[in-house]
Design a protein around this motif. Structure first.
Motif, mmCIF file in Angstrom:
data_model
loop_
_atom_site.group_PDB
_atom_site.id
_atom_site.type_symbol
_atom_site.label_atom_id
_atom_site.label_comp_id
_atom_site.label_asym_id
_atom_site.label_seq_id
_atom_site.Cartn_x
_atom_site.Cartn_y
_atom_site.Cartn_z
ATOM 1 N N PRO A 68 -8.600 9.437 -0.271
ATOM 2 C CA PRO A 68 -7.402 9.769 0.519
ATOM 3 C C PRO A 68 -7.783 10.545 1.775
ATOM 4 C CG PRO A 68 -7.043 10.285 -1.807
ATOM 5 C CD PRO A 68 -8.490 9.896 -1.665
ATOM 6 N N THR A 96 0.690 -0.491 -0.067
ATOM 7 C CA THR A 96 0.190 0.723 0.556
ATOM 8 C C THR A 96 -0.949 1.269 -0.294
ATOM 9 O OG1 THR A 96 1.642 2.146 -0.733
ATOM 10 C CG2 THR A 96 2.547 1.244 1.314
ATOM 11 N N ILE A 97 -1.624 2.318 0.190
ATOM 12 C CA ILE A 97 -2.734 2.860 -0.597
ATOM 13 C C ILE A 97 -2.254 3.436 -1.923
ATOM 14 C CG2 ILE A 97 -4.354 3.322 1.287
ATOM 15 C CD1 ILE A 97 -3.431 6.197 1.277
ATOM 16 N N ASP A 98 -0.976 3.782 -2.005
ATOM 17 C CA ASP A 98 -0.457 4.309 -3.277
ATOM 18 C C ASP A 98 0.018 3.208 -4.214
ATOM 19 O OD1 ASP A 98 -0.826 6.968 -2.457
ATOM 20 O OD2 ASP A 98 1.019 6.835 -1.252
ATOM 21 N N ASP A 99 0.268 2.045 -3.652
ATOM 22 C CA ASP A 99 0.860 0.988 -4.474
ATOM 23 C C ASP A 99 0.474 -0.370 -3.879
ATOM 24 O OD1 ASP A 99 2.358 -0.446 -6.263
ATOM 25 O OD2 ASP A 99 4.219 -0.215 -5.124
ATOM 26 N N TYR A 100 -0.601 -0.929 -4.383
ATOM 27 C CA TYR A 100 -1.030 -2.235 -3.878
ATOM 28 C C TYR A 100 -1.477 -3.080 -5.076
ATOM 29 C CZ TYR A 100 -5.704 -0.372 -4.604
ATOM 30 O OH TYR A 100 -6.816 0.173 -5.184
#
Ligand SMILES: [Zn+2]
Length: 274
Positions: A204, A230-234
């Motif tokens: 991060p 996104t980096i949180d949800d891919y």
């Protein structure tokens, strides 16, 4: 970016709106060529009157901006997917949609056409199940990440920074160099996979580093773009599959089109594309 549409209400025409605060200019209230209720006075001479007109229009009746509906019809890629489905089913079955769906923001569709469009949307719902298309799918959840759009050559992401195009076709997911003459065209294919993993390598706060991994050949490709999240949800696992289309695949555009057509029929006013 995409296509919106609205239908005007009749409150002002029917005397049910609050009175316009500048009665001496009321004769200049018109429906302009773009389909908006407007105060047709020179802007330089009447800046205050135009401000008051906008203020009045936004609150003069229960409909915000004197519109009974204002709908996002679709973003452009969803719009193209819908047009391609219509084309594959045969435009001859959808003559009103062919004539009335706008190529760009702007223009109007009369009420009589809205009646026929509703019928054509019904036909679309009944027949779409006979069509197939390719989808990029999140292999863990089964959710569709992108639908194949032929007019974009299957590309769903154009990365200007990296000069890479991300897309898929019957041969699988691909990452291609952008064509030297045009970023929207694909150059050399640098990575391709029917089943793949995307792995986030950066911590991060660091610049994004993503490894694409071909689950069959173990080929790898490193870049700075994530697919479908996104980096949180891919989606970590992806694959390409062909399956029948369903009405649910197109609800995003069928429902708003239906809403604006129904509003046009209820008010007798045109659908205004914007
Ligand atoms: Zn109204």
């Amino acid at each position: 970016m995409g296509l919106d549409a609205f239908v005007r209400c009749n409150c002002y025409r029917d005397g049910q709106a609050q009175p316009f605060p500048l009665p001496h200019l009321e004769a200049h209230i018109v429906v302009n060529d773009d389909g908006f209720l407007a105060l047709n006075v020179p802007e330089d001479d009447h800046p205050e009157a135009l401000r008051q007109f906008d203020e009045w229009k936004s609150h003069a009746c229960p409909h915000e901006g004197m519109m009974v509906v204002f709908e996002r019809i679709s973003n452009w890629s969803g719009y193209r997917a819908f047009q391609e489905a219509l084309g594959r089913m045969g435009w001859r079955h959808f003559p009103t949609l062919e004539r009335e769906l706008p190529a760009l923001n702007g223009g109007q569709m009369p009420t009589a056409a809205a009646v026929r469009v509703l019928a054509e949307l019904g036909l679309f719902r009944r027949r779409i199940g006979q069509q197939h298309n390719l989808f990029l799918v999140n292999s863990d959840s089964g959710d569709v990440v992108y639908e194949y759009i032929a007019v974009y050559d299957g590309v769903f992401m154009w990365s200007g920074d990296e000069k890479l195009n991300f897309g898929f076709n019957a041969g699988g997911f691909f990452i291609a160099a952008q064509h030297p003459q045009s970023a929207v065209r694909n150059g050399r294919v640098l990575f391709q996979a029917l089943r793949l993993e995307q792995r986030l390598l950066s911590a991060p706060g660091e610049p994004l580093r993503v490894e694409y991994f071909n689950a069959d050949t173990e080929e790898r490709f490193l870049c700075h773009s994530l697919t479908g999240g996104t980096i949180d949800d891919y989606p970590a696992l992806l694959h390409v599959e062909e399956r029948p289309l369903t009405p649910e695949d197109f609800e995003y555009i069928l429902l708003p089109l239906q809403k604006v057509c129904e509003a046009a029929i209820a008010t007798g006013n045109p659908v205004v594309w914007c």
